[in-house]
Design an enzyme around this catalytic site. Structure first.
Site, PDB file in Angstrom:
ATOM      1  N   GLY A 109     -16.597   0.820 -15.312  1.00 55.23           N
ATOM      2  CA  GLY A 109     -15.311   0.151 -15.101  1.00 55.23           C
ATOM      3  C   GLY A 109     -15.247  -0.812 -13.931  1.00 55.23           C
ATOM      4  N   TYR A 145       0.835  -1.219   0.000  1.00 54.21           N
ATOM      5  CA  TYR A 145       0.000   0.000   0.000  1.00 54.21           C
ATOM      6  C   TYR A 145       0.867   1.266   0.000  1.00 54.21           C
ATOM      7  CZ  TYR A 145      -3.888  -3.142   0.221  1.00 54.21           C
ATOM      8  OH  TYR A 145      -4.779  -4.138  -0.100  1.00 54.21           O
ATOM      9  N   GLN A 194     -15.483   1.760  -5.624  1.00 51.11           N
ATOM     10  CA  GLN A 194     -14.760   0.626  -5.028  1.00 51.11           C
ATOM     11  C   GLN A 194     -13.276   0.950  -5.000  1.00 51.11           C
ATOM     12  OE1 GLN A 194     -16.382  -3.299  -6.796  1.00 51.11           O
ATOM     13  NE2 GLN A 194     -17.096  -1.725  -8.192  1.00 51.11           N
ATOM     14  N   ASN A 195     -12.907   2.076  -5.588  1.00 43.12           N
ATOM     15  CA  ASN A 195     -11.493   2.439  -5.681  1.00 43.12           C
ATOM     16  C   ASN A 195     -11.019   3.094  -4.389  1.00 43.12           C
ATOM     17  OD1 ASN A 195     -11.828   1.519  -8.221  1.00 43.12           O
ATOM     18  ND2 ASN A 195     -11.852   3.536  -9.199  1.00 43.12           N
ATOM     19  N   VAL A 196      -9.759   2.815  -4.060  1.00 48.14           N
ATOM     20  CA  VAL A 196      -9.234   3.347  -2.805  1.00 48.14           C
ATOM     21  C   VAL A 196      -8.449   4.641  -3.025  1.00 48.14           C
ATOM     22  CG1 VAL A 196      -9.252   1.113  -1.628  1.00 48.14           C
ATOM     23  CG2 VAL A 196      -7.202   1.797  -2.894  1.00 48.14           C
ATOM     24  N   HIS A 206     -14.430   0.530  -0.308  1.00 52.80           N
ATOM     25  CA  HIS A 206     -13.315  -0.358   0.052  1.00 52.80           C
ATOM     26  C   HIS A 206     -12.166   0.362   0.754  1.00 52.80           C
ATOM     27  CE1 HIS A 206     -14.776  -3.430  -3.197  1.00 52.80           C
ATOM     28  NE2 HIS A 206     -15.488  -3.461  -2.089  1.00 52.80           N
ATOM     29  N   SER A 224     -15.858  -5.058 -13.015  1.00 57.02           N
ATOM     30  CA  SER A 224     -16.196  -6.387 -13.531  1.00 57.02           C
ATOM     31  C   SER A 224     -17.422  -6.955 -12.810  1.00 57.02           C
ATOM     32  CB  SER A 224     -14.999  -7.328 -13.353  1.00 57.02           C
ATOM     33  OG  SER A 224     -14.650  -7.390 -11.983  1.00 57.02           O
TER      34      SER A 224
HETATM   35  P1  OAD Z   1     -11.721  -5.293 -11.938  1.00 58.68           P
HETATM   36  O1  OAD Z   1     -10.278  -5.271 -12.268  1.00 58.68           O
HETATM   37  O2  OAD Z   1     -12.313  -6.600 -11.491  1.00 58.68           O
HETATM   38  O3  OAD Z   1     -12.554  -4.835 -13.227  1.00 58.68           O
HETATM   39  C1  OAD Z   1     -12.159  -3.720 -13.964  1.00 58.68           C
HETATM   40  C2  OAD Z   1     -13.164  -3.458 -15.067  1.00 58.68           C
HETATM   41  O4  OAD Z   1     -12.750  -2.264 -15.731  1.00 58.68           O
HETATM   42  C3  OAD Z   1     -13.255  -4.551 -16.126  1.00 58.68           C
HETATM   43  O5  OAD Z   1     -14.616  -4.852 -16.402  1.00 58.68           O
HETATM   44  C4  OAD Z   1     -12.560  -3.917 -17.341  1.00 58.68           C
HETATM   45  O6  OAD Z   1     -13.110  -4.345 -18.594  1.00 58.68           O
HETATM   46  C5  OAD Z   1     -12.860  -2.447 -17.122  1.00 58.68           C
HETATM   47  N1  OAD Z   1     -11.911  -1.505 -17.769  1.00 58.68           N
HETATM   48  C6  OAD Z   1     -10.616  -1.689 -18.135  1.00 58.68           C
HETATM   49  N2  OAD Z   1     -10.106  -0.562 -18.670  1.00 58.68           N
HETATM   50  C7  OAD Z   1     -11.095   0.361 -18.636  1.00 58.68           C
HETATM   51  C8  OAD Z   1     -11.195   1.737 -19.035  1.00 58.68           C
HETATM   52  N3  OAD Z   1     -10.156   2.392 -19.567  1.00 58.68           N
HETATM   53  N4  OAD Z   1     -12.379   2.381 -18.850  1.00 58.68           N
HETATM   54  C9  OAD Z   1     -13.441   1.731 -18.290  1.00 58.68           C
HETATM   55  N5  OAD Z   1     -13.397   0.453 -17.889  1.00 58.68           N
HETATM   56  C10 OAD Z   1     -12.260  -0.229 -18.059  1.00 58.68           C
HETATM   57  O7  OAD Z   1     -11.992  -4.126 -10.885  1.00 58.68           O
HETATM   58  P2  OAD Z   1     -13.213  -3.876  -9.874  1.00 58.68           P
HETATM   59  O8  OAD Z   1     -14.500  -4.355 -10.438  1.00 58.68           O
HETATM   60  O9  OAD Z   1     -13.110  -2.471  -9.439  1.00 58.68           O
HETATM   61  O10 OAD Z   1     -11.046  -4.733  -3.903  1.00 58.68           O
HETATM   62  O11 OAD Z   1     -12.793  -4.819  -8.677  1.00 58.68           O
HETATM   63  C11 OAD Z   1     -13.543  -4.792  -7.492  1.00 58.68           C
HETATM   64  C12 OAD Z   1     -12.666  -4.990  -6.281  1.00 58.68           C
HETATM   65  O12 OAD Z   1     -11.831  -6.131  -6.469  1.00 58.68           O
HETATM   66  C13 OAD Z   1     -11.685  -3.870  -6.032  1.00 58.68           C
HETATM   67  O13 OAD Z   1     -12.248  -2.792  -5.331  1.00 58.68           O
HETATM   68  C14 OAD Z   1     -10.600  -4.531  -5.242  1.00 58.68           C
HETATM   69  C15 OAD Z   1     -10.487  -5.833  -6.020  1.00 58.68           C
HETATM   70  O14 OAD Z   1      -9.987  -6.912  -5.400  1.00 58.68           O
HETATM   71  C16 OAD Z   1     -10.137  -4.725  -2.901  1.00 58.68           C
HETATM   72  O15 OAD Z   1      -8.947  -4.586  -3.089  1.00 58.68           O
HETATM   73  C17 OAD Z   1     -10.729  -4.917  -1.543  1.00 58.68           C
END
Ligand code: OAD
Length: 232
Positions: free
Chosen positions: A172, A55, A88-90, A106, A174
């Protein structure tokens, strides 16, 4: 006239164009790190020095990063809508772009908290911390991050926001990490839903989103144009 409420749920993809790696894409953070080591409560107890350094590095990266066009569009939309962001972003790129209402589901990279009580948290800016630092009550400090295996204290507040939305946008994410992913089920039937992502995101049946298959910056520009056209 009352502004319509626009609620936005953002994930790592929101900040990809600011140079922040997403988690699950090819080349994402979880390709280089074991999620169990750096983002779980068990990982912290196994090797707190490693977690502290992970971190510290992200915090250092954040200091150099800049909000992208997408973050700026969301801030600009406050002129026309009552915008509430759930992220969900830190990192703090929404705030730095000028968004005034940001709920961090988060946790926050620029804060640390007591290991005994995460509600005792405070700002440390971008500085690196050393494992073993304590707060003024003598309690050991840890990164203020909600790890896998921990409760998400703000999920109820986030669900309330989604229920109050006239327009709900997911950018953005998943949508695989719960309970955040479950927030889409809190959307009311009358709410206009949009999902912006360059990849296909699997959405359960019965949840109605208009899909904008694009990255955050140009996808949000399209959304802004569409929403402002509807306002006129
Ligand atoms: P993910 O990495 O699972 O998903 C990222 C999403 O962003 C995917 O659907 C990509 O297709 C999309 N993406 C990629 N580039 C992009 C762009 N330029 N513009 C828009 N979208 C784009 O991330 P999260 O869903 O945020 O938690 O993951 C959720 C949680 O899992 C996070 O908060 C984190 C992680 O483990 C913790 O660390 C507690």
């Amino acid at each position: 006239m009352n502004k319509k409420r626009l609620v936005v749920l953002t994930g790592a993809g929101m900040s990809a164009e600011s140079g922040f790696k997403t988690f699950r894409d090819a080349g994402g953070l979880w390709e280089n790190y074991n999620v169990e080591d750096v983002a779980s409560i068990e990982g912290w107890y196994r090797n707190p020095e490693l977690v502290t350094e992970f971190y510290n590095d992200l915090r250092e990266q954040l200091e150099k990063a800049q909000p992208n066009e997408g973050h700026k569009i969301l801030a600009e939309l406050e002129k026309y809508f009552d915008v509430k962001i759930i992220t969900q972003n830190v990192e703090n790129l929404h705030e730095r772009a000028g968004s005034s209402s940001v709920l961090h589901l988060h946790g926050e990279l620029t804060k640390v908290c007591s290991v005994n009580d995460t509600s005792k948290n405070f700002d440390i800016g971008y500085r690196r911390v050393k494992y073993g630092e304590k707060n003024s009550d003598g309690e050991l400090l840890r990164p203020f991050i909600v790890w896998f295996g921990e409760a998400v204290p703000l999920i109820g507040k986030a669900a309330e926001l989604v229920r109050s939305a006239d327009i709900f946008v997911v950018v953005g994410s998943s949508l695989v990490v719960y309970p955040a992913a479950g927030l889409i089920h809190d959307m009311r039937g009358s709410t206009q839903g949009y999902l912006i992502d360059p990849q296909e995101v699997s959405i359960p049946r019965g949840v109605n989103f208009k899909i904008i298959r694009d990255v955050a910056s140009s996808g949000l520009a399209k959304l802004r144009d569409e929403l402002l056209k509807d306002l006129n």
